[in-house]
Design an enzyme around this catalytic site. Structure first.
Site: not given
Ligand SMILES: Cc1cc2nc3c(=O)[nH]c(=O)nc-3n(C[C@H](O)[C@H](O)[C@H](O)COP(=O)(O)OP(=O)(O)OC[C@H]3O[C@@H](n4cnc5c(N)ncnc54)[C@H](O)[C@@H]3O)c2cc1C
Length: 398
Positions: A79, A208, A300, A304, A392
């Site tokens: 995009h 948006y 969201p 980011k 962005y």
């Molecule tokens: C509906 C939705 C829409 C979103 N849209 C966007 C978007 O458009 N763009 C964007 O950049 N971000 C978006 N986000 C945010 C994005 O999904 C998160 O910022 C991203 O997943 C962060 O990655 P992470 O690896 O830090 O955490 P997570 O993806 O949350 O991964 C953490 C992992 O740790 C595991 N875990 C937790 N506790 C334990 C434990 N005690 N023991 C072992 N494992 C554990 C969990 O199961 C999980 O798999 C969105 C989030 C949601 C919910």
């Protein structure tokens, strides 16, 4: 320690197999540094959970040039801009023309599929579906992770460096004593009501929309599945919303003299996503380092969250690699400050986009008009648009 607890030794112990944990483990593997990832969900649950969808160019480069997969370039959608829509009119912000960059529409579950496959291909050690995870001795030079595997066997991982990549509900951040942790937190008085629908795209790029009825985001997933959101009460119950009611609500938020019409289809997923901004400072306790949502959450609106998680990993990987190459802890000691610079910029951008595009339930007429003044100021100014485009599409990685 219980009699039957098996001790595993590794260099880096990682809690969480989301994008942050798996990407870090991948990069470490490429550099010959062994790690163990423990993840509480099973592979299938993560693969089928819908979350983020927009990747900055720096995130795409981490996947492609980092040797994970180039599938994002084949199956993702590039995009080159977004539409800001208000007063019933769309205004395109042209990223390529303004800053020479793009973003990619590529769902987070596909990022997970690529990262999990790369770890499997490269012989990485990822334990899915674990229970009873605990972290201990974080402030010593031998931090540990305890867990029970999917067969019920108990383990203790002994490592040099522990990484908390366990997301916003994880245990690592909460294990930091309250007197050495600063929690910065705000909650917003609205949420996003999100749907997934089987329909063709309503528009080629994200829209948006700020309307008198509240915010809406018209987004995409693929040629046949679309993602859309509208601003709602945080306590909204998705079961109270029929398909017709949802479509009518979305449509009235994008209505305008240009006759723009959403392409409707069956809705197969409805969720309410609460809005929070959170930062844990510092993103470190002894030899435990936080990465991704474990250390911060953004609303969201600026897309980011996932990108920030990968940017943290980029900084942390360099610090860990430098530690093993030279024995120097300098970059590890500087990790939190360096990661937080980008985190606070992204917090500001996400807050700015959120406040400019949404209407608080108690907003006065003055506040409503002011937000529209801000939007028209941004689209009328090349510098205003360029700030948005630069943030962005993503600031350069460390
Ligand atoms: C509906 C939705 C829409 C979103 N849209 C966007 C978007 O458009 N763009 C964007 O950049 N971000 C978006 N986000 C945010 C994005 O999904 C998160 O910022 C991203 O997943 C962060 O990655 P992470 O690896 O830090 O955490 P997570 O993806 O949350 O991964 C953490 C992992 O740790 C595991 N875990 C937790 N506790 C334990 C434990 N005690 N023991 C072992 N494992 C554990 C969990 O199961 C999980 O798999 C969105 C989030 C949601 C919910």
């Amino acid at each position: 320690m219980g009699e039957k607890r098996t001790v595993l030794r590794t260099k880096v112990g990682i809690v969480g197999g989301g994008p942050a944990g798996l990407m870090l483990s991948h990069l470490l593997g490429q550099a010959g540094i062994e790690s163990i990832v423990v993840e509480k969900r099973d592979h299938e649950t993560i693969r089928t959970t819908h979350r983020a969808g927009i990747l900055e160019h720096g995130s795409v480069r981490m996947l492609t040039e980092g040797g994970v997969s180039d599938r994002v370039l084949r199956d993702g959608y590039r995009h080159d801009g977004i539409d800001l829509r208000f007063g019933g009119e769309s205004h395109r912000v042209d990223f390529q023309e303004l800053v020479g960059e793009s973003v990619w529409l590529y769902p987070q579950n596909e990022v997970f599929v690529d990262l999990a496959a790369a770890r499997e291909r490269d012989g990485g050690d990822v334990r899915y579906a674990v229970t009873d995870t605990e972290v201990l001795d974080q402030a010593t030079d031998r931090p540990k992770i305890r867990f029970t595997d999917d067969q019920g066997a108990d383990y203790e991982v002994h490592c040099d460096i522990l990484v908390g990549a366990d997301g916003s509900q994880g245990i690592c951040r909460r294990s930091i004593p309250a007197d050495v942790r600063n929690d910065h937190f705000i909650e917003y008085p609205f949420a996003w009501f999100g749907i997934l629908t089987e329909a063709p795209p309503s528009a080629p790029e994200l829209i948006y929309a700020n309307s008198d009825h509240g915010f809406a985001l018209i987004s995409q997933r693929s040629d046949t599945v679309q993602r859309m959101y509208f601003q709602s009460d945080p306590n909204e119950n998705p079961d109270d919303w029929s398909e017709d009611r949802i479509w009518d609500e979305l449509q009235r938020r994008v209505d305008g003299p240009d006759g723009f019409e959403l392409k409707r289809g069956p809705i197969f997923d409805k969720t309410v996503l609460k809005f929070r901004s959170y930062v844990c400072e510092p993103m470190r306790y002894g030899n435990m380092f936080l990465a991704g949502d474990a250390g911060h959450t953004v609303p969201p609106t600026g897309a980011k969250g996932l990108n920030l998680a990968l940017a943290d990993v980029s900084v942390l990987f360099q610090a860990i690699e430098s530690f093993y190459a030279s024995g120097s802890r300098d970059l590890l000691d500087g990790y939190s400050d360096k990661a937080l610079q980008r985190v606070w910029r992204a917090q500001n951008f996400s807050y700015w986009m959120t406040s400019m595009l949404h209407t608080r339930p108690d907003a006065s007429a003055f506040e409503r008009r002011r937000a529209l003044g801000e939007l028209s100021g941004v689209v009328a100014s090349r510098h205003g648009q360029a700030y948005l485009a630069e943030a962005y599409t993503g600031w350069p990685h460390a």
